[in-house]
Design a protein around this motif. Structure first.
Motif, PDB file in Angstrom:
ATOM      1  N   TRP A 118      71.475   0.483  80.949  1.00  0.00           N
ATOM      2  CA  TRP A 118      70.821  -0.783  80.363  1.00  0.00           C
ATOM      3  C   TRP A 118      70.930   0.585  78.541  1.00  0.00           C
ATOM      4  N   CYS A 119      71.195  -0.648  77.751  1.00  0.00           N
ATOM      5  CA  CYS A 119      71.982  -0.335  76.076  1.00  0.00           C
ATOM      6  C   CYS A 119      70.434  -1.727  75.757  1.00  0.00           C
ATOM      7  N   ALA A 120      69.131  -0.884  76.090  1.00  0.00           N
ATOM      8  CA  ALA A 120      67.930  -1.430  75.216  1.00  0.00           C
ATOM      9  C   ALA A 120      67.730  -1.073  73.085  1.00  0.00           C
ATOM     10  N   GLY A 121      67.547  -2.600  72.736  1.00  0.00           N
ATOM     11  CA  GLY A 121      67.502  -2.435  71.536  1.00  0.00           C
ATOM     12  C   GLY A 121      68.986  -2.939  70.964  1.00  0.00           C
ATOM     13  N   CYS A 122      69.706  -3.776  71.677  1.00  0.00           N
ATOM     14  CA  CYS A 122      71.435  -3.570  71.861  1.00  0.00           C
ATOM     15  C   CYS A 122      71.689  -4.254  69.928  1.00  0.00           C
ATOM     16  N   ASP A 131      61.783  -7.660  74.680  1.00  0.00           N
ATOM     17  CA  ASP A 131      60.986  -6.434  73.754  1.00  0.00           C
ATOM     18  C   ASP A 131      60.797  -5.459  74.556  1.00  0.00           C
ATOM     19  N   ILE A 132      60.728  -4.224  74.819  1.00  0.00           N
ATOM     20  CA  ILE A 132      61.059  -3.196  75.141  1.00  0.00           C
ATOM     21  C   ILE A 132      59.455  -2.373  75.736  1.00  0.00           C
ATOM     22  N   ARG A 133      58.583  -3.082  74.376  1.00  0.00           N
ATOM     23  CA  ARG A 133      57.834  -2.904  74.879  1.00  0.00           C
ATOM     24  C   ARG A 133      56.475  -3.549  75.413  1.00  0.00           C
ATOM     25  N   ARG A 134      56.866  -4.477  76.114  1.00  0.00           N
ATOM     26  CA  ARG A 134      56.585  -5.233  77.218  1.00  0.00           C
ATOM     27  C   ARG A 134      57.137  -5.904  78.687  1.00  0.00           C
ATOM     28  N   GLU A 135      58.504  -5.634  78.199  1.00  0.00           N
ATOM     29  CA  GLU A 135      59.521  -5.959  79.416  1.00  0.00           C
ATOM     30  C   GLU A 135      60.963  -5.035  79.310  1.00  0.00           C
ATOM     31  N   MET A 136      60.705  -5.063  80.923  1.00  0.00           N
ATOM     32  CA  MET A 136      62.352  -4.385  81.159  1.00  0.00           C
ATOM     33  C   MET A 136      62.907  -4.439  82.827  1.00  0.00           C
ATOM     34  N   PRO A 137      63.867  -4.251  82.216  1.00  0.00           N
ATOM     35  CA  PRO A 137      65.175  -4.603  83.516  1.00  0.00           C
ATOM     36  C   PRO A 137      64.754  -3.620  84.346  1.00  0.00           C
ATOM     37  N   PRO A 138      64.631  -3.412  85.301  1.00  0.00           N
ATOM     38  CA  PRO A 138      64.302  -2.766  86.807  1.00  0.00           C
ATOM     39  C   PRO A 138      64.789  -1.246  87.746  1.00  0.00           C
ATOM     40  N   ALA A 170      58.449   6.305  77.745  1.00  0.00           N
ATOM     41  CA  ALA A 170      59.037   7.366  78.001  1.00  0.00           C
ATOM     42  C   ALA A 170      59.105   7.174  79.229  1.00  0.00           C
ATOM     43  N   GLU A 171      57.830   6.813  79.881  1.00  0.00           N
ATOM     44  CA  GLU A 171      57.340   7.204  81.189  1.00  0.00           C
ATOM     45  C   GLU A 171      58.282   5.952  81.898  1.00  0.00           C
ATOM     46  N   GLU A 172      58.211   5.357  81.659  1.00  0.00           N
ATOM     47  CA  GLU A 172      59.161   3.670  82.209  1.00  0.00           C
ATOM     48  C   GLU A 172      60.245   3.942  81.881  1.00  0.00           C
ATOM     49  N   LEU A 173      61.245   4.389  81.081  1.00  0.00           N
ATOM     50  CA  LEU A 173      62.431   4.791  81.021  1.00  0.00           C
ATOM     51  C   LEU A 173      62.707   6.100  82.104  1.00  0.00           C
ATOM     52  N   ALA A 189      60.754   6.279  84.941  1.00  0.00           N
ATOM     53  CA  ALA A 189      61.090   5.667  86.636  1.00  0.00           C
ATOM     54  C   ALA A 189      62.261   4.642  86.206  1.00  0.00           C
ATOM     55  N   ARG A 190      62.808   4.406  85.369  1.00  0.00           N
ATOM     56  CA  ARG A 190      64.185   3.316  85.709  1.00  0.00           C
ATOM     57  C   ARG A 190      65.639   4.953  85.549  1.00  0.00           C
ATOM     58  N   LEU A 191      65.595   5.534  85.687  1.00  0.00           N
ATOM     59  CA  LEU A 191      66.062   6.026  85.356  1.00  0.00           C
ATOM     60  C   LEU A 191      66.592   6.856  86.754  1.00  0.00           C
ATOM     61  N   ALA A 192      68.004   6.937  87.412  1.00  0.00           N
ATOM     62  CA  ALA A 192      68.445   7.796  89.081  1.00  0.00           C
ATOM     63  C   ALA A 192      68.226   9.185  88.586  1.00  0.00           C
ATOM     64  N   PRO A 193      67.708  10.132  89.564  1.00  0.00           N
ATOM     65  CA  PRO A 193      67.500  11.301  89.164  1.00  0.00           C
ATOM     66  C   PRO A 193      68.927  12.139  88.764  1.00  0.00           C
ATOM     67  N   GLY A 194      68.977  12.450  87.588  1.00  0.00           N
ATOM     68  CA  GLY A 194      70.371  13.562  87.206  1.00  0.00           C
ATOM     69  C   GLY A 194      70.615  12.587  85.983  1.00  0.00           C
ATOM     70  N   GLY A 195      70.551  11.729  85.735  1.00  0.00           N
ATOM     71  CA  GLY A 195      71.072  10.316  84.559  1.00  0.00           C
ATOM     72  C   GLY A 195      70.415  10.730  83.475  1.00  0.00           C
ATOM     73  N   TRP A 196      70.892  10.241  82.105  1.00  0.00           N
ATOM     74  CA  TRP A 196      71.109  10.401  81.032  1.00  0.00           C
ATOM     75  C   TRP A 196      70.346   9.331  80.064  1.00  0.00           C
ATOM     76  N   LEU A 197      69.457   9.958  79.108  1.00  0.00           N
ATOM     77  CA  LEU A 197      68.945   8.522  78.233  1.00  0.00           C
ATOM     78  C   LEU A 197      69.437   9.552  77.098  1.00  0.00           C
ATOM     79  N   VAL A 198      70.206   8.515  76.814  1.00  0.00           N
ATOM     80  CA  VAL A 198      70.856   8.780  74.812  1.00  0.00           C
ATOM     81  C   VAL A 198      70.036   8.357  73.543  1.00  0.00           C
ATOM     82  N   LEU A 199      68.972   8.871  72.868  1.00  0.00           N
ATOM     83  CA  LEU A 199      68.562   8.686  71.820  1.00  0.00           C
ATOM     84  C   LEU A 199      68.872   8.572  70.862  1.00  0.00           C
ATOM     85  N   GLY A 200      69.138   8.920  69.542  1.00  0.00           N
ATOM     86  CA  GLY A 200      69.369   8.742  68.150  1.00  0.00           C
ATOM     87  C   GLY A 200      69.435  10.512  68.090  1.00  0.00           C
TER      88      GLY A 200
END
Length: 230
Positions: free
Chosen positions: A82-86, A163-170, A195-198, A200-211
């Protein structure tokens, strides 16, 4: 809106110009008058929110991030991302090129609040300047002479207005990109919730990519801009 003015340090001039144009359109003399207008017309906050949206992106932004991901792709049969703010799709399509050239099966959902940006992403035609950081062989393989992404590199990428503040893919996702968005421009309480919602959507061991100058609570740093869910 949940914004953090400190995060706009490098782009305040751009935001001020947008607000100045809005004041001129409303015939208001200054920000004091605009504040009174906002109190009388709360629907106007949507215009302020739009003025504060910053879309700065390009293909293969932060080379080290892509080099890391290319060497640490999940071993699953299909990679879900998932790419948020694409914005205009450059990030999502960079990932699609990486995965297609690696002969991996994938699905990518890319979201943004701006419909005009999503329309640009769906057209998938880009200037040489936005592609200048791509490896030469990627550029040659993925784009036609007019700068439009070839159809096989668009397959597997879908765009949606959110809008990531209000809605995210599952989810769940193996990769989530949230670069230079929530953890730069949003207020700290909003950052913590996102951060908590991200997580919850990451598989165990998954990567979160930030700036590369961002961080998120609850994630383990692995490399500049790369965080792992435990």
């Amino acid at each position: 809106m949940g914004l953090r003015w400190k995060g706009f340090r490098k782009v305040r001039g751009q935001v001020r110009k947008r607000l100045a144009r809005r004041l001129a359109a409303l015939g208001l003399p200054d920000l004091t008058a605009y504040r009174a207008w906002l109190e009388a017309h709360p629907e106007e906050w949507a215009e302020v929110d739009a003025a504060c949206r910053i879309s700065i992106t390009r293909f293969y932004r932060d080379r080290g991030v892509w080099q890391f991901l290319g060497s640490h792709l999940p071993g699953t049969a299909e990679i879900r991302a998932w790419c948020a703010g694409c914005a205009g799709g450059e990030e999502a399509y960079t990932l699609a090129i990486l995965l297609r050239l690696a002969r991996r099966s994938f699905s990518i959902v890319a979201t943004d609040v701006e419909e005009s940006q999503l329309e640009r992403a769906r057209r998938a035609c880009y200037s040489p300047g936005s592609r200048r950081e791509l490896p030469v062989e990627w550029n040659r393989a993925a784009f036609d002479p007019d700068g439009c992404l070839r159809p096989e590199f668009r397959t597997g990428v879908t765009f949606a207005r959110q809008d990531i503040r209000r809605e995210m893919p599952p989810g769940p996702f193996h990769l989530i990109f949230c670069r230079n968005l929530a953890f730069t421009y949003f207020a700290e309480p909003v950052q913590r919730r996102i951060a908590e919602e991200l997580r919850a959507r990451l598989a165990p061991g998954g990567w979160l990519v930030l700036g590369i100058h961002e961080s998120a609570p609850g994630f383990v740093p692995e490399a500049p801009g790369i965080f792992r869910r435990d």
